[in-house]
Scaffold this active site. Structure first.
Site, PDB file in Angstrom:
ATOM      1  CG  HIS A  49     -39.824   7.531  -7.965  1.00 19.12           C
ATOM      2  ND1 HIS A  49     -38.666   7.080  -8.248  1.00 19.12           N
ATOM      3  CD2 HIS A  49     -40.228   6.041  -6.828  1.00 19.12           C
ATOM      4  CE1 HIS A  49     -38.808   5.513  -8.224  1.00 19.12           C
ATOM      5  NE2 HIS A  49     -39.592   5.198  -7.553  1.00 19.12           N
ATOM      6  CG  HIS A  73     -43.364   2.457  -9.535  1.00 19.52           C
ATOM      7  ND1 HIS A  73     -43.190   4.060  -9.851  1.00 19.52           N
ATOM      8  CD2 HIS A  73     -42.553   2.106  -8.455  1.00 19.52           C
ATOM      9  CE1 HIS A  73     -42.262   4.522  -9.574  1.00 19.52           C
ATOM     10  NE2 HIS A  73     -41.587   3.779  -8.807  1.00 19.52           N
ATOM     11  CD  GLU A  77     -42.494  -2.175  -2.044  1.00 23.18           C
ATOM     12  OE1 GLU A  77     -43.326  -2.314  -3.106  1.00 23.18           O
ATOM     13  OE2 GLU A  77     -41.835  -1.274  -1.613  1.00 23.18           O
ATOM     14  CG  ASP A  78     -44.503   3.112  -0.683  1.00 23.47           C
ATOM     15  OD1 ASP A  78     -44.171   1.774  -0.349  1.00 23.47           O
ATOM     16  OD2 ASP A  78     -43.479   3.819  -2.014  1.00 23.47           O
ATOM     17  CG  ASP A 140     -38.833   1.607  -8.976  1.00 23.80           C
ATOM     18  OD1 ASP A 140     -39.156   2.471  -8.808  1.00 23.80           O
ATOM     19  OD2 ASP A 140     -38.662   0.364  -8.491  1.00 23.80           O
ATOM     20  CG  ASP A 260     -14.410  -3.226 -27.616  1.00 19.86           C
ATOM     21  OD1 ASP A 260     -13.646  -3.252 -26.799  1.00 19.86           O
ATOM     22  OD2 ASP A 260     -15.408  -3.487 -27.747  1.00 19.86           O
TER      23      ASP A 260
HETATM   24 MN    MN Z   1     -40.608   3.281  -7.203  1.00 20.34          MN
END
Ligand code: MN
Length: 726
Positions: A49, A73, A77-78, A140, A260
């Site tokens: 990811h 990133h 958090e993880d 992301d 268009d």
């Molecule tokens: Mn992510």
């Protein structure tokens, strides 16, 4: 897709720019180690990811720090790693970016919406400090949506909805069109799979013919323009799926009416060339009046610039042409990311202040608000792509959907202002009430306190916003009860006559009472009033009323009607010289089937997509309905009959008569005496020994038709004869 760091590295090297591969490699090693054995929902190692997010960030031309932050990133958090760890190894800018995309820890006692809103607010705050935060967040989200199939249904819908409401509008506001379009298309697929498939199907239909047509146009332009503009690039582009979806499902256009879907894009070196080429294109093709937009002199809010024009070729197929310089092209595709990709190299970033002032504005507006959730709703409305911002004389900003008029503005201030409105000034000048407001206008509403003053019914067809329309209806509902009732009664009677709905008085009252109940009205009076003030649209409920009537009082009617329809010969599409369309000489013309115009009728043309100009009677119901749509105003063109019309026209009439013996025979004889050839004839029994007869025949023009009509009126027992409606 990038599954290994080797792939990412070679992608970075292909860019041929000065990336700091040492630091990027370091970021990868740290992230890979931190995520360790973690797996994604798809079963792949988690690190896939961040690798893909980093790849998207590189594709947008972002700098080394952004790529490092992209790889890292999710670690805070993880995983066990802290922001402080990141700051020590990669420096403050990278840690600020990682912090910006890291969600808040779960806030106790708050709803999912509040959580979402708090996270969005946090991200905007970080973005105001460093805009690269949002670019990483968008990358992301994009990768998450690309791989959403593996998530549970509820989580898919949540993510897709948040993307549509928050991230796509932000991407749009930053001008990152590529990302915005992919986000919208992916989210739509989860939010409305049926609608998505429907648009895909429409796009597939006739694709080859359309592409061949576009290719022909491109070649034609190439041949004409290449000599004078050596660096020119001309190519066809297809509108995004969600862009088409918006027009079809939200604006109610038919696929044929979207000009268009396919456009021709012309990219050149200088602004002078753009205007030059516009002139040449208007020389080769016929421009559609009112369709030219100069976004070069007036850029969109996200700084998009181009010239847009819609032209029509000899076969009557309209298409859009977009003309821009390379510089404008980069801004159109990459938006704010173009700063890194094309302008300042990959290490610099400044001068972004003015482009980002809206973020601070958004945060500022939210400061006093109790509800964090409001930030999400203001992103939804404020950043909607087609919004205008208008000022009151005191300097308050009112935002309205584009196309809104001064009346919408008045009602947006307050319903009392709208209801007392007598006129308006835009930038100090008195304007008519249907004047659309533009971003930056200062609008002053003139009002009166005269008793009994109120809005006009015409306003209902002028206003753009539902808010204004509802408020106007409210006023009529309250203030004009009697008038509404009379108006509604007249409307319903007219529609009944038109549809052959006749019943003895007592049964009629019963039938109406039934309809009223169906429409949740307490009485027939209330039904009339609701139709009168526009709360219920008679044309919308008529098909169901008819169906009900046929079922209750006219069993077996439908089959006969169907048989009649199948007898009607199909009209062929052909070029006609019988009609002259102003400004579009020699284009393909067809006659509308809804009103079957005849020479002698007043007519008007409507430019369809791909089927030339369709000719209607000016008093055709469809024309009246469609004319009130301001979005379609420019598609109506003046048309008149040629002095000599050689064709003959099929026309249909309705006869209402006493049901007597040999009536049909008498009618046939009368028609034969007038040398009228009958194509179809259908009679139906009505109540009270009456009969309705519908006849289709050929006629030269209105004059001849009128002779036929008056001839038939002479026949004993005939009560009325008129041209059929639809
Ligand atoms: Mn992510």
């Amino acid at each position: 897709m990038t599954n290994t760091f080797e792939e990412l590295k070679s992608y970075i090297e292909q860019q041929g720019r000065g990336y700091d591969l040492k630091m990027i490699t370091e970021a990868y090693r740290v992230a890979e180690q931190a995520h360790g054995e973690q797996k994604r929902a798809s079963g792949e190692p988690y690190i896939v990811h961040p690798l893909n997010v980093a790849q998207i960030v590189v594709s947008l031309g972002m700098d080394s720090e952004s790529v490092e932050a992209a790889l890292l990133h999710d670690v805070v958090e993880d995983t066990e790693l802290s922001l402080e760890d990141i700051r020590r190894r990669f420096g403050r800018p990278v840690s600020v970016m990682v912090d910006g995309v890291t969600k808040l820890r779960k806030i106790p006692f708050s709803s999912r919406e509040e959580q979402q809103a708090e996270n969005v607010r946090k991200m905007l705050l970080a973005m105001a400090k460093d805009v690269r935060v949002i670019i990483i967040k968008l990358a992301d989200r994009l990768h998450n949506l690309r791989t959403l199939d593996y998530k549970k249904e509820q989580s898919r819908r949540d993510k897709a909805l948040e993307t549509m409401e928050v991230y796509a509008p932000i991407a749009n506001r930053l001008g990152i069109t590529q990302i915005k379009e992919e986000l919208e298309d992916l989210a739509l697929k989860f939010l409305d799979p049926v609608g998505y498939a429907e648009i895909e199907r429409m796009l597939d239909f006739n694709r080859e013919a359309r592409e061949a047509f576009l290719q022909k146009v491109v070649e034609k332009l190439q041949a004409r323009l290449a000599a004078g503009h050596p660096h020119i690039q001309i190519y066809g582009r297809v509108k995004s799926l969600y862009g088409i979806y918006r027009k079809v499902y939200m604006q109610g256009r038919s696929f044929e009416e979207i000009y268009d879907i396919y456009a021709v894009r012309t990219v050149v070196d200088t602004v002078e060339e753009c205007y030059n080429i516009l002139g040449i294109i208007h020389d080769i093709f016929t421009p559609l009046p009112g369709r030219f937009k100069d976004y070069i002199s007036t850029p969109k809010q996200n700084l998009y610039q181009s010239l847009h024009t819609t032209v029509i070729d000899k076969e009557g197929i309209p298409f859009e042409v977009q003309i821009r310089t390379w510089d404008m092209h980069y801004t159109a595709e990459y938006g704010i990311a173009a700063h890194w990709k094309y302008k300042e190299g990959i290490q610099g970033h400044d001068k972004l202040e003015e482009r980002l002032s809206w973020i601070r504005q958004l945060l500022e507006n939210q400061k006093d608000s109790e509800e964090a959730r409001e930030i999400v709703s203001s992103i939804k409305t404020d950043l909607a792509p087609e919004e205008v911002f208008v000022f009151t004389p005191k300097g308050d900003v009112i935002s309205l959907p584009s196309g809104s008029t001064v009346i919408d503005f008045a009602y947006a201030i307050h319903s009392a202002v709208g209801n007392r409105m007598t006129g308006a000034k835009v930038d100090g000048r008195i304007v008519s009430l249907d004047t659309p407001v533009q971003t930056g206008n200062i609008v002053e509403i003139l009002t009166t306190n005269a008793p009994g003053h109120g809005p006009s019914r015409d306003w209902l067809s002028i206003v753009r916003t539902t808010q204004a329309r509802n408020k106007i209806r409210q006023w009529f509902k309250k203030e004009r009860k009697e008038e509404n009732t009379a108006q509604g009664k007249a409307e319903i009677e007219k529609e009944f006559r038109r549809n052959y709905i006749t019943l003895p008085e007592e049964q009629m009252q019963e039938f109406l009472a039934h309809i009223a109940q169906r429409q949740r009205c307490r009485s027939v009076e209330e039904l009339y009033a609701a139709i009168g003030y526009g709360g219920i649209s008679i044309s919308r409920i008529m098909p169901r009323i008819k169906e009900e009537y046929n079922r209750t009082y006219r069993a077996g009617e439908e089959q006969r009607l169907e048989a009649l329809m199948s007898l009607k010969p199909k009209k062929e599409r052909k070029v006609t010289s019988g009609v002259i369309v102003e400004e579009l000489d020699g284009c393909l013309v067809k006659y509308a089937r809804c009103c079957n115009p005849l020479p002698g009728d007043e007519i008007i043309g409507f430019i369809t997509r791909g089927y030339g100009v369709s000719i209607h009677k000016t008093d055709c119901v469809n024309v009246r309905n469609a004319m009130s749509d301001p979005n379609q105003a420019e598609r109506w063109v003046k048309a008149r009959w040629a002095s000599v019309v050689k064709e003959r026209f099929k026309t249909t009439i309705d006869i209402y008569a006493d049901d007597r013996e040999s009536l049909l025979a008498d009618i046939s004889i009368a028609l034969a005496n007038m040398h009228i050839q009958i194509h179809a004839l259908n009679a139906k029994e009505l109540k009270d020994h009456h009969t309705g007869i519908q006849i289709t025949f050929e006629t030269a023009d209105l004059e001849q038709l009128n002779l036929v009509l008056s001839g038939l009126r002479q026949i004993a027992g005939v009560l009325s004869v008129q041209r059929a409606v639809q």
